[in-house]
Design a protein around this motif. Structure first.
Motif, PDB file in Angstrom:
ATOM      1  N   LEU A  88       1.046  -1.272   0.024  1.00 43.66           N
ATOM      2  CA  LEU A  88       0.417   0.034   0.087  1.00 43.66           C
ATOM      3  C   LEU A  88       0.713   0.896   0.363  1.00 43.66           C
ATOM      4  O   LEU A  88       0.341   2.241  -0.464  1.00 43.66           O
ATOM      5  CB  LEU A  88      -1.229  -0.507   1.269  1.00 43.66           C
ATOM      6  CG  LEU A  88      -2.145  -1.151   0.834  1.00 43.66           C
ATOM      7  CD1 LEU A  88      -2.900  -1.430   2.600  1.00 43.66           C
ATOM      8  CD2 LEU A  88      -3.117  -0.843   0.150  1.00 43.66           C
ATOM      9  N   GLN A 111      -0.332  -6.020  -8.045  1.00 41.57           N
ATOM     10  CA  GLN A 111      -1.962  -5.307  -8.649  1.00 41.57           C
ATOM     11  C   GLN A 111      -3.271  -6.486  -8.573  1.00 41.57           C
ATOM     12  O   GLN A 111      -3.877  -5.118  -8.333  1.00 41.57           O
ATOM     13  CB  GLN A 111      -1.219  -5.409 -10.465  1.00 41.57           C
ATOM     14  CG  GLN A 111      -1.091  -6.994 -10.972  1.00 41.57           C
ATOM     15  CD  GLN A 111       0.096  -7.250 -10.652  1.00 41.57           C
ATOM     16  OE1 GLN A 111       1.049  -7.133  -9.697  1.00 41.57           O
ATOM     17  NE2 GLN A 111       0.523  -8.288 -11.378  1.00 41.57           N
ATOM     18  N   LEU A 114      -3.885  -4.614  -4.736  1.00 44.44           N
ATOM     19  CA  LEU A 114      -4.656  -3.575  -4.995  1.00 44.44           C
ATOM     20  C   LEU A 114      -5.593  -4.255  -5.745  1.00 44.44           C
ATOM     21  O   LEU A 114      -6.894  -2.681  -5.455  1.00 44.44           O
ATOM     22  CB  LEU A 114      -3.442  -3.044  -5.522  1.00 44.44           C
ATOM     23  CG  LEU A 114      -2.211  -2.108  -4.809  1.00 44.44           C
ATOM     24  CD1 LEU A 114      -1.658  -1.500  -5.504  1.00 44.44           C
ATOM     25  CD2 LEU A 114      -2.567  -2.116  -3.279  1.00 44.44           C
ATOM     26  N   SER A 118      -9.461  -2.144  -5.014  1.00 44.42           N
ATOM     27  CA  SER A 118     -10.349  -1.192  -5.737  1.00 44.42           C
ATOM     28  C   SER A 118     -11.380  -1.775  -5.751  1.00 44.42           C
ATOM     29  O   SER A 118     -12.247  -0.978  -6.484  1.00 44.42           O
ATOM     30  CB  SER A 118      -9.338  -0.420  -6.997  1.00 44.42           C
ATOM     31  OG  SER A 118      -9.074  -1.636  -7.874  1.00 44.42           O
ATOM     32  N   CYS A 124     -11.612  -2.874   1.049  1.00 44.42           N
ATOM     33  CA  CYS A 124     -10.827  -1.627   1.960  1.00 44.42           C
ATOM     34  C   CYS A 124     -10.933  -0.594   2.962  1.00 44.42           C
ATOM     35  O   CYS A 124     -10.030  -0.113   3.892  1.00 44.42           O
ATOM     36  CB  CYS A 124     -11.654  -0.535   0.031  1.00 44.42           C
ATOM     37  SG  CYS A 124     -10.288   1.338   0.622  1.00 44.42           S
TER      38      CYS A 124
END
Length: 158
Positions: A88, A111, A114, A118, A124
């Motif tokens: 992060l 990737q 994340l 996302s 999140c």
């Protein structure tokens, strides 16, 4: 390990526990299973942040460089995730992680990690809670260490 078994491992990790089965399968498919022998290092303090790791079986320890050698920060049981904060924040690893016993992990590329955050607002929010809890514990530990240091300095001054 079959894909369904890896999905079950991911489901046990609090950060991923509420993900939809399809997202869990996608993450499991994208992850890489790795094995480490006792004392083998997953990553070293100062390394580039290249993966997050979920411990499937075995235990690991988190170490930080100290003036007189390694300082043991924590022990990680199966089901733990480690290395996600560095993904992060970017940059370098702030600690070393070493296997204490035979250790199997799922390694997740930045990737893919994340993308989960996302694509899933709940993941999140859970990540923010985990980070806030870690910050609270670290702050508490720091306050206690400073109080202990002040007390030992007061005692040696008399």
């Amino acid at each position: 390990m079959a894909l369904n078994e890896e999905v079950n491992v991911l489901r046990q990790v609090p950060l991923f526990s509420c993900l939809e089965p399809l997202r869990l399968k996608k993450l499991a498919f994208a992850s890489q299973r790795m094995h480490y022998d006792p004392t083998e290092v997953l990553f070293q303090q100062g390394d580039d942040a290249d993966k997050a790791y979920i411990l499937i079986s075995g235990r690991a320890e988190i170490l930080a460089d100290g003036a007189s050698g390694d300082i043991r920060i924590a022990e990680l049981p199966p089901g733990s995730i480690v290395g996600e904060v560095a993904l992060l924040c970017g940059g370098l690893r702030t600690a070393t992680v070493r296997a204490l016993e035979p250790l199997d992990v799922l390694a997740i590329e930045p990737q893919d990690f994340l993308a989960v955050l996302s694509e899933d607002r709940g993941a999140c929010v859970r990540m923010m809670r985990v980070l806030a809890q870690r910050l609270a514990v670290t702050t508490s530990d720091l306050i206690a260490a400073r109080a202990e240091l002040a007390q030992s300095q007061d005692g040696s001054a008399t």
